[in-house]
Write a protein that holds these residues in place. Structure first.
Motif, PDB file in Angstrom:
ATOM      1  N   ARG A 229      40.328  48.177  33.484  1.00  0.00           N
ATOM      2  CA  ARG A 229      39.680  47.148  32.935  1.00  0.00           C
ATOM      3  C   ARG A 229      39.696  47.150  31.476  1.00  0.00           C
ATOM      4  NH1 ARG A 229      39.681  45.239  37.809  1.00  0.00           N
ATOM      5  NH2 ARG A 229      37.925  45.448  39.079  1.00  0.00           N
ATOM      6  N   ARG A 230      40.662  46.562  30.876  1.00  0.00           N
ATOM      7  CA  ARG A 230      41.087  46.381  29.574  1.00  0.00           C
ATOM      8  C   ARG A 230      39.798  45.876  28.635  1.00  0.00           C
ATOM      9  NH1 ARG A 230      43.071  42.556  26.892  1.00  0.00           N
ATOM     10  NH2 ARG A 230      44.064  41.461  29.014  1.00  0.00           N
ATOM     11  N   VAL A 231      39.148  46.558  27.783  1.00  0.00           N
ATOM     12  CA  VAL A 231      38.187  46.086  26.931  1.00  0.00           C
ATOM     13  C   VAL A 231      38.735  45.710  25.463  1.00  0.00           C
ATOM     14  CG1 VAL A 231      35.980  46.880  25.564  1.00  0.00           C
ATOM     15  CG2 VAL A 231      36.574  47.718  28.132  1.00  0.00           C
ATOM     16  N   GLY A 232      38.837  44.353  25.228  1.00  0.00           N
ATOM     17  CA  GLY A 232      39.464  43.967  24.033  1.00  0.00           C
ATOM     18  C   GLY A 232      40.704  43.509  23.925  1.00  0.00           C
ATOM     19  N   ASP A 233      41.157  42.394  23.245  1.00  0.00           N
ATOM     20  CA  ASP A 233      42.604  41.451  23.411  1.00  0.00           C
ATOM     21  C   ASP A 233      43.547  41.914  22.490  1.00  0.00           C
ATOM     22  OD1 ASP A 233      41.604  40.073  25.452  1.00  0.00           O
ATOM     23  OD2 ASP A 233      39.953  38.951  24.438  1.00  0.00           O
ATOM     24  N   ASP A 234      43.234  43.019  21.537  1.00  0.00           N
ATOM     25  CA  ASP A 234      44.329  42.982  20.492  1.00  0.00           C
ATOM     26  C   ASP A 234      45.507  43.668  21.364  1.00  0.00           C
ATOM     27  OD1 ASP A 234      42.641  42.388  18.437  1.00  0.00           O
ATOM     28  OD2 ASP A 234      42.332  44.332  17.815  1.00  0.00           O
ATOM     29  N   ALA A 236      46.857  46.011  20.497  1.00  0.00           N
ATOM     30  CA  ALA A 236      46.748  47.508  20.667  1.00  0.00           C
ATOM     31  C   ALA A 236      45.927  47.967  21.726  1.00  0.00           C
ATOM     32  CB  ALA A 236      46.313  48.018  19.248  1.00  0.00           C
ATOM     33  N   ASP A 237      44.957  47.099  22.319  1.00  0.00           N
ATOM     34  CA  ASP A 237      44.162  47.293  23.647  1.00  0.00           C
ATOM     35  C   ASP A 237      45.151  47.019  24.767  1.00  0.00           C
ATOM     36  OD1 ASP A 237      41.780  47.705  22.101  1.00  0.00           O
ATOM     37  OD2 ASP A 237      41.629  45.331  21.940  1.00  0.00           O
ATOM     38  N   LEU A 238      45.939  46.177  24.629  1.00  0.00           N
ATOM     39  CA  LEU A 238      46.870  45.806  25.682  1.00  0.00           C
ATOM     40  C   LEU A 238      47.860  47.177  25.895  1.00  0.00           C
ATOM     41  CD1 LEU A 238      46.079  42.648  25.506  1.00  0.00           C
ATOM     42  CD2 LEU A 238      48.365  42.324  26.152  1.00  0.00           C
ATOM     43  N   ALA A 239      48.551  47.478  24.785  1.00  0.00           N
ATOM     44  CA  ALA A 239      49.266  48.827  24.714  1.00  0.00           C
ATOM     45  C   ALA A 239      48.282  49.973  25.505  1.00  0.00           C
ATOM     46  CB  ALA A 239      49.761  49.179  23.553  1.00  0.00           C
ATOM     47  N   ALA A 240      47.204  50.217  25.046  1.00  0.00           N
ATOM     48  CA  ALA A 240      46.299  51.383  25.550  1.00  0.00           C
ATOM     49  C   ALA A 240      46.226  51.004  26.965  1.00  0.00           C
ATOM     50  CB  ALA A 240      44.989  51.255  24.919  1.00  0.00           C
ATOM     51  N   ALA A 241      45.879  49.789  27.661  1.00  0.00           N
ATOM     52  CA  ALA A 241      45.629  49.662  28.839  1.00  0.00           C
ATOM     53  C   ALA A 241      46.704  50.142  29.632  1.00  0.00           C
ATOM     54  CB  ALA A 241      45.239  48.085  29.215  1.00  0.00           C
ATOM     55  N   ALA A 242      48.031  49.461  29.177  1.00  0.00           N
ATOM     56  CA  ALA A 242      49.331  49.827  29.727  1.00  0.00           C
ATOM     57  C   ALA A 242      49.514  51.293  29.933  1.00  0.00           C
ATOM     58  CB  ALA A 242      50.399  48.983  29.059  1.00  0.00           C
ATOM     59  N   ALA A 243      49.290  52.055  28.904  1.00  0.00           N
ATOM     60  CA  ALA A 243      49.471  53.462  28.851  1.00  0.00           C
ATOM     61  C   ALA A 243      48.611  54.144  29.787  1.00  0.00           C
ATOM     62  CB  ALA A 243      49.235  54.124  27.380  1.00  0.00           C
ATOM     63  N   PRO A 300      42.694  53.535  21.009  1.00  0.00           N
ATOM     64  CA  PRO A 300      42.322  54.664  20.472  1.00  0.00           C
ATOM     65  C   PRO A 300      41.867  54.327  18.885  1.00  0.00           C
ATOM     66  CG  PRO A 300      44.548  55.128  20.608  1.00  0.00           C
ATOM     67  CD  PRO A 300      44.269  53.636  21.113  1.00  0.00           C
ATOM     68  N   GLU A 301      41.147  55.305  18.483  1.00  0.00           N
ATOM     69  CA  GLU A 301      41.000  55.596  17.032  1.00  0.00           C
ATOM     70  C   GLU A 301      42.097  55.916  16.251  1.00  0.00           C
ATOM     71  OE1 GLU A 301      37.608  55.093  15.214  1.00  0.00           O
ATOM     72  OE2 GLU A 301      37.127  54.446  16.988  1.00  0.00           O
ATOM     73  N   GLU A 302      42.326  55.867  15.206  1.00  0.00           N
ATOM     74  CA  GLU A 302      43.439  56.247  14.314  1.00  0.00           C
ATOM     75  C   GLU A 302      43.240  57.929  14.452  1.00  0.00           C
ATOM     76  OE1 GLU A 302      45.656  53.578  11.719  1.00  0.00           O
ATOM     77  OE2 GLU A 302      45.181  55.524  11.073  1.00  0.00           O
ATOM     78  N   GLY A 303      44.717  58.520  14.817  1.00  0.00           N
ATOM     79  CA  GLY A 303      44.438  60.096  14.612  1.00  0.00           C
ATOM     80  C   GLY A 303      44.144  60.579  16.152  1.00  0.00           C
ATOM     81  N   SER A 304      43.876  59.733  16.905  1.00  0.00           N
ATOM     82  CA  SER A 304      43.321  60.385  18.357  1.00  0.00           C
ATOM     83  C   SER A 304      44.721  60.995  19.103  1.00  0.00           C
ATOM     84  CB  SER A 304      43.137  58.974  19.478  1.00  0.00           C
ATOM     85  OG  SER A 304      43.087  59.349  20.675  1.00  0.00           O
ATOM     86  N   PRO A 305      44.525  62.086  19.621  1.00  0.00           N
ATOM     87  CA  PRO A 305      45.600  62.601  20.215  1.00  0.00           C
ATOM     88  C   PRO A 305      46.096  61.790  21.685  1.00  0.00           C
ATOM     89  CG  PRO A 305      43.761  63.919  20.738  1.00  0.00           C
ATOM     90  CD  PRO A 305      43.153  62.656  19.880  1.00  0.00           C
ATOM     91  N   LEU A 306      45.260  60.866  22.039  1.00  0.00           N
ATOM     92  CA  LEU A 306      45.750  60.145  23.346  1.00  0.00           C
ATOM     93  C   LEU A 306      46.041  58.870  22.899  1.00  0.00           C
ATOM     94  CD1 LEU A 306      42.646  61.420  25.563  1.00  0.00           C
ATOM     95  CD2 LEU A 306      45.102  62.248  25.819  1.00  0.00           C
ATOM     96  N   PRO A 307      46.798  58.143  23.836  1.00  0.00           N
ATOM     97  CA  PRO A 307      47.209  56.654  23.396  1.00  0.00           C
ATOM     98  C   PRO A 307      46.382  55.700  23.977  1.00  0.00           C
ATOM     99  CG  PRO A 307      48.412  57.360  25.307  1.00  0.00           C
ATOM    100  CD  PRO A 307      47.651  58.895  24.797  1.00  0.00           C
TER     101      PRO A 307
END
Ligand code: PNW
Length: 449
Positions: A229-234, A236-243, A300-307
């Motif tokens: 469930r993607r939260v946010g429409d940026d 970067a949110d799409l990329a995070a959801a795909a990852a 993720p926040e900047e600098g997070s070890p996870l995508p």
């Protein structure tokens, strides 16, 4: 309480319950059982919420006849259990502990005597400690040891086990056990845990071949899935959801169904040798789907070890585990599997579905768990809707028959249809047990197997 009648399921639909060896058997030092990574982990201070271990658990090793009587009373057509590798092969390879095989033979014969299909999982996370000492799933040799172990079990039980499940939730074993370190063996390698994925998948593929040689029964794997469930429409949110989708839902299933590893994860695939992907893609007869909840994901926040960053989802009731109750997620997930894999998707069975609540006996000793009835009702309707959508779902196994030892949560989370009083071992069927018994009785009258 749900009142509407359950819609009709297809003829031969399999109704089951699931358990696993370390969570229920106990008898950790009995009849020659060897040590597993969960024995070691549970003895390490601070790892388990209540400081407990599975040394005794539900004492199912001694009470299995009573537990099978409870299954028979429920009217299930299949029982999914797991074989403890160190009970059968105390050091993981070599010397066989015949008493261990004898236990599973008694169990399987008693299950069959009640007209229930035994479904055996070969690995539900309890790796022999000796193999861990040689590197565990980071070591490719473990895959070959697993195939030998599969051959051994199938040589004894291949004529009676009605379905094989090679591995349980290799994703959770990789991520919680080797990525985050909150499950045994307690390694925190983050994305460097990829060899654990590959070697488990290789083990699966090698075991499929071993099982085929010894048994005519269908072969499956039980994967954990969580619809994203993607939260946010940026972007970067799409990329995070795909990852997150690639990691949780595709990393194991893509190669199993012949699509290779998801490239976008960028894993170091130095451990993947020529021919491995063909071994891994050996055809399976059933895909086991373990479903508990969807996952909220955003950038993720900047600098997070996870995508990605995981976020709690609003608007759902929650279980005692704080997991959202979302039956729509199961229907979505099944639709996603069919859409993504098309004709490569074999028939699906829901090999785990269930919920934890803080169930306790009332003054009369009865255990009421209305929330579990709502949960199961909703998830069974979701499966029915997915079948109507065109997904070939041929069974549903509740996690779990008994309250049991819930890994890092110890005895603090109760998933059972049957309450267990741990000090005495006394079993008390909850109201969900009676509810499910009636659902199954009606379904089996309408659609005999
Ligand atoms: C599964 N998560 O584990 C296991 O197969 C069972 O042994 C276990 O008792 C059951 O689900 C309930 O937890 C999971 O964090 C553990 O997403 C953790 C997760 C999912 C499944």
């Amino acid at each position: 309480m749900p009142h509407a009648p359950m819609p009709r399921f297809p003829t031969g639909f399999r109704w089951g319950v699931s358990t696993s060896a370390y969570q229920i058997e106990g008898a950790a030092h009995t009849d020659g059982r060897g040590v597993s990574i969960w024995d070691t982990f549970a003895r390490t201070p601070g790892r388990i919420a209540d400081g407990s271990s599975g040394d005794v658990a539900c004492d199912h090793y001694h009470r299995y006849a009573e537990d099978i009587a409870l299954m028979a009373g429920l009217g299930i057509t299949a029982y999914r259990f797991s074989v403890s590798w160190p009970r059968v092969l105390p050091t993981g390879a070599g010397t066989v502990n015949t008493s261990g095989l004898d236990f599973y033979e008694r169990l399987v014969d008693a299950v069959l005597a009640h007209g229930i299909d035994p479904v055996a999982t070969l690995f539900h996370w309890d790796l022999p400690q000796s193999l861990e000492d040689d590197g565990g799933w980071l070591n490719r040799d473990t895959a070959y040891r697993f195939a030998e172990y599969a051959d051994l079990v199938a040589a004894r039980l291949g004529d009676r086990v009605k379905m094989w499940i090679t591995l349980n939730e290799p994703f959770i074993h990789m991520s919680l056990g080797h990525g985050m370190g909150v499950h045994a063996p307690g390694r925190a390698l983050l994305f460097d845990a990829f060899p654990v994925a590959h070697h488990q998948l290789l083990a699966h593929g090698l075991a499929v071949a071993a099982l085929r040689a010894r048994s005519g029964s269908p072969v499956a794997i039980a994967n954990n899935y969580s619809p994203v469930r993607r939260v946010g429409d940026d972007p970067a949110d799409l990329a995070a959801a795909a990852a997150y989708e690639a990691l949780h839902n595709r990393l194991f299933t893509d190669p199993l169904l012949g699509h290779g590893y998801p490239a976008e994860l960028g894993f170091d695939d130095a451990v993947v040798r020529d021919g491995d992907l063909d071994v891994i893609a050996a055809p399976i007869d059933v895909l086991g789907v373990n479903y508990y909840n969807p996952t909220g994901v955003r950038a993720p926040e900047e600098g997070s070890p996870l995508p990605f960053e995981l976020v709690p989802l609003d608007g759902y009731p929650r279980t005692a585990f704080d997991w959202p109750v979302a039956p729509d997620g199961l229907r979505d997930l099944l639709g996603w599997l069919r859409h993504r894999y098309g004709t490569d998707l074999p028939p699906v069975q829901i090999t785990e579905s269930g919920c934890a609540y803080d169930d306790q006996p009332d003054a009369q000793g009865r255990v009421h768990d209305p929330d579990r009835i709502v949960y199961l009702d909703g998830h069974l309707r979701a499966v029915h809707a997915a079948i109507a959508d065109g997904v070939d779902v041929t069974g549903y196994f509740v996690w779990s028959l008994l309250d049991n030892w819930e890994w890092a949560e110890g005895f603090t989370k109760r998933f059972g249809l049957v309450h267990v009083d741990y000090p005495t071992g006394r079993r008390t069927p909850k109201s969900s047990y009676a509810w499910l018994r009636d659902v199954i009785a009606t379904a089996r009258r309408e659609t005999p197997r």
